[in-house]
Design an enzyme around this catalytic site. Structure first.
Site: not given
Length: 399
Positions: A206-207
Site C-alpha cells: 500500500p505504501y
C-alpha cells in the site's frame, strides 16, 4: 407601601464596557509587540527571494531539506502536524536561523482541507491564502512498508488524498512549482536491475501504491497546467547532517516499522536487546534483501538541484540513489564497525510486502541535473549518524 428589591440588578452596560476596554488593550499590546506586523513578510512575494513551503519539515528528511534551503538563503515555511515529526528539529532550525523572515512553523494537518479547529490545526486553504509561496516541497507522509500492509486506508488517505489537497491549494493560489517526494517502492519488484525511470511501476504494498496514485494525480494535473513538476523517487535513506545539528529520531512506538539504521543504533545503545533481520531466504547472494542506501545530505542536494532546474510546464522524474546495492548483512556489519558495538542479530521470517533486490540507475539525474551521490561510503554515513545518536540518546527530547 412599596418595597425596593434588595437584590442588585446586574450592570450589563458596565460589564460590556469593561470587556471592550480589555479587548482594545490586548490589541494595542499585540501591535506594540516586536513580532506583530499587519502584513507578514511571509505573505508577500519579494524579488530575489524564493519562499518554499516544506510539508513534513519537522521530519527526518524534511528537516534536513529545510536546513539546506535556509543555508542557501531560501525563505521557508514548515507545515507539520508532528504525528511523525519532531518539534525539537524545528527548534534547532529556529536557533540556527533566528532572523525575521527566514523560517516560520505552522502546526497543521494536510488532511484538514476546510474545517478549522482553532486550538489545533489550521486549514490548508487558509495557509495558502495567508502566505505567498513560490514552490512546494511535499515530504509529508507516513512511510513504513510494513505498517502500510497493516493500515492501508491510513496510507491512502495520508499520502494520496493529502497530495490531492496540496495540489488543489496550489492550483487555487497559483503556486507554480512542486518538488514531490516519491519512492522506489512504486516500482515494486522489477524483473531486471538496476531500476531506471522507464522501469514499469508495479508496486506490491500500500505504501508504494499510494505514492504511485499520488504521482498519477500530479502527472494528470500537470498536463493541463503550467506547473513545474519534479518527482524524485528515492531509495533507502541513511545518515544525518554532517554538522551534527539534525538526526533521525522516530517515535519509540514505531521502532518495529522503522529504518534498519535506527534499529542498529537502538541495539548499539542497548535500547533494544538486539537487531531483527527479517528474511534470509531471498534470492540474493547472502539471502538477505539488497537495497540502495542514499545519504540524506545527498538526497536534499538532489531536491535543491531539482528546485533550481524546475521549468514551467515541464515534468522531471528522477531516481535518487547511489547505483549500488548492499545486502542487509553488509549493512549490519557496517553498522557494527561504525558504532564499535557488539550487536546481537536475530534472523526472522520475511516482512510482509517486502521485495528482494532494489537498486537504482541514477544516470538520468546526473545527466539532466548534474547530481551525483557523494557520500557513498556506508560506514562513513553510519558513523556520522551514530555521532548524533550518541549525543542525543533521547532524540530531540521533550517537545
Amino acid at each position: 407601601m412599596d418595597f425596593g428589591d434588595s437584590r442588585r440588578k446586574p450592570n450589563v452596560v458596565g460589564k460590556f464596557t469593561v470587556a471592550v476596554a480589555l479587548t482594545v488593550m490586548c490589541i494595542i499590546v499585540l501591535k506594540q509587540s516586536p513580532g506583530f506586523t499587519s502584513t507578514s513578510v511571509f505573505s508577500r512575494h519579494e524579488i530575489g527571494v524564493t519562499h518554499v513551503l516544506v510539508t513534513g519539515g519537522a521530519g527526518y528528511i524534511g528537516s534536513h531539506a529545510t536546513l539546506r534551503l535556509l543555508r542557501d538563503n531560501y525563505r521557508v515555511t514548515i507545515v507539520d502536524n508532528l504525528s511523525r515529526g519532531n518539534m525539537g528539529a524545528v527548534r534547532v532550525l529556529q536557533r540556527l536561523f533566528p532572523e525575521p523572515g527566514r523560517l516560520q512553523f505552522i502546526y497543521a494537518d494536510l488532511g484538514d482541507a476546510k474545517a478549522v479547529s482553532f486550538f489545533s490545526t489550521i486549514q490548508v486553504n487558509k495557509i495558502f491564502s495567508e502566505n505567498a509561496f513560490d514552490a512546494v516541497m511535499h515530504f509529508a507522509a507516513v512511510a513504513y512498508v510494513g505498517e502500510s500492509t497493516l493500515e492501508p486506508l491510513r496510507y491512502y488517505h495520508n499520502i494520496t488524498s493529502n497530495t490531492l489537497t496540496v495540489l488543489e491549494a496550489m492550483a487555487a493560489y497559483n503556486v507554480k512549482t512542486l518538488i514531490y517526494s516519491s519512492t522506489c517502492a512504486t516500482y515494486g519488484e522489477p524483473d531486471t536491475m538496476p531500476i531506471t525511470e522507464a522501469t514499469p511501476q508495479n508496486p506490491i504494498n500500500p505504501y508504494g501504491k499510494a505514492k504511485k496514485m499520488a504521482e498519477d494525480i500530479i502527472l494528470d494535473f500537470s498536463k493541463r497546467s503550467e506547473m513545474a513538476v519534479m518527482i524524485l523517487r528515492y531509495f533507502n535513506v541513511i545518515g544525518s547532517d554532517p554538522g551534527g545539528r539534525l538526526g533521525e529520531a522516530p517515535r519509540p512506538e514505531l521502532r518495529e516499522h522503522g529504518r534498519i539504521s535506527g534499529a542498529c543504533f537502538d541495539a548499539a545503545l542497548g535500547i533494544i536487546p538486539g537487531l531483527k533481520v527479517r528474511g534470509t531466504d531471498y534470492p540474493t547472494a547472502d539471502g538477505t534483501c539488497i537495497r540502495d542506501y542514499i545519504d540524506v545530505t545527498d538526497l536534499v542536494d538532489a531536491h535543491v538541484k531539482a528546485l533550481d532546474k524546475a521549468q514551467p510546464g515541464k515534468v522531471g522524474i528522477y531516481n535518487v540513489g547511489t547505483g549500488h546495492g548492499r545486502s542487509v548483512k553488509e549493512f549490519v556489519e557496517a553498522c557494527k564497525s561504525a558504532t564499535g558495538a557488539s550487536i546481537k542479530v536475530s534472523f526472522l521470517t520475511r516482512r510482509p510486502g517486502d521485495y528482494a533486490e532494489v537498486y537504482s540507475d541514477p544516470s538520468k539525474i546526473h545527466d539532466e541535473l548534474n547530481w551525483t551521490a557523494r557520500y557513498t561510503d556506508l560506514r562513513e554515513s553510519l558513523s556520522t549518524a551514530w555521532k548524533w545518536q550518541k549525543a542525543h540518546p533521547n532524540g530531540y527530547g521533550s517537545a
